[in-house]
Design an enzyme around this catalytic site. Structure first.
Site, PDB file in Angstrom:
ATOM      1  N   ILE A 132       0.712  -1.253  -0.070  1.00  0.00           N
ATOM      2  CA  ILE A 132      -0.071  -0.108   0.026  1.00  0.00           C
ATOM      3  C   ILE A 132       0.866   1.283  -0.265  1.00  0.00           C
ATOM      4  O   ILE A 132       0.333   2.391  -0.206  1.00  0.00           O
ATOM      5  CB  ILE A 132      -0.837  -0.095   1.182  1.00  0.00           C
ATOM      6  CG1 ILE A 132      -0.267   0.075   2.430  1.00  0.00           C
ATOM      7  CG2 ILE A 132      -2.078  -1.152   1.178  1.00  0.00           C
ATOM      8  CD1 ILE A 132      -0.931   0.517   3.901  1.00  0.00           C
ATOM      9  N   ASP A 133       2.265   1.056   0.047  1.00  0.00           N
ATOM     10  CA  ASP A 133       3.219   2.484   0.257  1.00  0.00           C
ATOM     11  C   ASP A 133       3.464   3.139  -0.734  1.00  0.00           C
ATOM     12  O   ASP A 133       4.002   4.168  -0.542  1.00  0.00           O
ATOM     13  CB  ASP A 133       4.379   1.855   1.160  1.00  0.00           C
ATOM     14  CG  ASP A 133       4.022   1.630   2.519  1.00  0.00           C
ATOM     15  OD1 ASP A 133       3.095   2.173   3.152  1.00  0.00           O
ATOM     16  OD2 ASP A 133       4.618   0.743   3.292  1.00  0.00           O
ATOM     17  N   ALA A 192      -6.317  18.699   4.043  1.00  0.00           N
ATOM     18  CA  ALA A 192      -6.018  18.892   5.164  1.00  0.00           C
ATOM     19  C   ALA A 192      -5.108  20.375   5.252  1.00  0.00           C
ATOM     20  O   ALA A 192      -4.681  20.775   4.339  1.00  0.00           O
ATOM     21  CB  ALA A 192      -4.876  17.792   5.346  1.00  0.00           C
TER      22      ALA A 192
END
Ligand code: ADP
Length: 327
Positions: A132-133, A192
């Site tokens: 997933i990285d 964010a």
């Protein structure tokens, strides 16, 4: 049908699981069977290899798995595999099972083990980037990344609802001990206010300044996306510093392993299916130490050696982008 010397192949998953590994296994098994090969699934990564835990696969073995996260072959971490003597044993086990070539689905560590095994014993190996990285050299994409980012984005959207309703600041920790990729993408996609990456100096003053500036212009919430980093507790450190040095209350939410599971996204299914196919075909064309890679929208093979390192030039402009858009 193949004219290659390769008649039997093995496939294993190693290291951390990622959504889309099952799609890759399905693709490898069905492409292999279509080419007249015998295909063995090796359970539990290098540990299962050393235990001789092999399962003969057929087209039905991989039926109804394309939509499921995790891996039907299971995976493991196998510290013994760092030992050349143990890898020699692994090679002899493969030989005894008449396995002519191996496909390893995993991340950087799994690739390192695969490369050593090939270098020492000459067995043809192809790696598939399953992590997933999204941090493997030589490939723009790794299987599972899109699903993990989407899972985290959905979670942060929910947290934003509460943050907005209660006018709060949240520090949301996402996965990525060494890799900034998930944090960068989730940060941009959730609007964010700040992104904190692993191995960067912590800039709590900057975070506090941004939060205060936001409040001043009427913002009702702030989200700080924090990559977990190698030393646990970074999110709590930020929380503590914001409180003691800037009198800002922030809540910590650690997303954790929900990011590793779940049904693979269409992108992960598509890339994994293409890579599995290319992996088998490249073995049959006589390639011996390659890794599948996604480069400019194409699935290609690159030398396994060149894929060993971690991607280090990870788009720092994403931080600037997130900050520019969250003023
Ligand atoms: P990932 O493949 O997801 O990066 P790890 O780093 O945990 O996961 O590696 C998975 C496994 O690969 C390890 O448990 C070990 O069996 C093997 N491995 C990792 N690094 C090496 C290495 N340098 N030499 C041989 N095998 C290795």
């Amino acid at each position: 049908m193949t004219k290659s010397k390769i008649k039997t192949i093995g496939v294993l998953c190693s290291g951390g699981d990622s959504p889309g590994m099952n799609c890759a296994i399905r693709s490898i098994v069905r492409t292999g069977i279509g080419e007249g090969l015998n295909v063995y699934g090796i359970m539990k990564g290098y540990s299962g290899l050393l235990e001789g835990n092999f399962i003969e696969m057929n087209a039905s073995s991989v039926g109804n798995i394309i939509q499921h996260g995790g891996t039907i072959l299971q995976t493991s971490r196998c510290p013994e595999f760092h030992d050349p003597e143990i890898r020699k044993e692994a090679f002899h086990i493969l030989k005894r099972k008449s396995i002519d070539a191996l496909i390893v689905i995993g991340g950087n560590g799994s690739y390192a083990g695969a490369y050593d095994l090939h270098q020492e014993h000459g067995i043809p190996i192809v790696g598939l980037p399953g992590t997933i990285d999204n941090d493997i050299n030589g490939t723009d994409y790794t299987i599972g990344f899109d699903t993990a980012v989407q899972t985290a984005v959905e979670a942060v959207d929910k947290i934003r609802d509460t943050a907005h309703s209660h006018a709060r600041t949240f520090i949301v920790e996402v996965m990525g001990r060494k890799s900034p990729a998930i944090a960068l993408h989730v940060g941009v996609c959730t609007g964010a206010e700040n992104i904190v990456l692993p191995s960067e100096d912590l800039q709590t003053n900057q975070i506090a300044t941004d939060i205060k500036r936001g409040i001043k212009r009427g913002k009702s919430s702030s989200i700080i996306i924090c990559a977990e980093g190698e030393v646990p507790g970074l999110s709590y450190r930020i929380q503590e510093e914001l409180k003691t040095e800037h009198q800002i209350d922030a809540h910590v939410c650690i997303l954790g392993h929900i990011q590793r599971g779940g049904n693979p996204s269409a992108i992960d299914r598509f890339v994994a299916s293409r890579m599995g196919y290319v992996a088998v075909k490249s073995l049959l064309r006589g390639k011996t130490d390659k890794a599948c890679a996604y480069v400019k929208g194409e699935v290609v093979t690159v030398p396994l050696k060149e894929s060993l390192g971690k991607k280090d030039k990870y788009l720092p402009q994403f931080i600037d982008l997130a900050r520019a858009l969250s003023i």
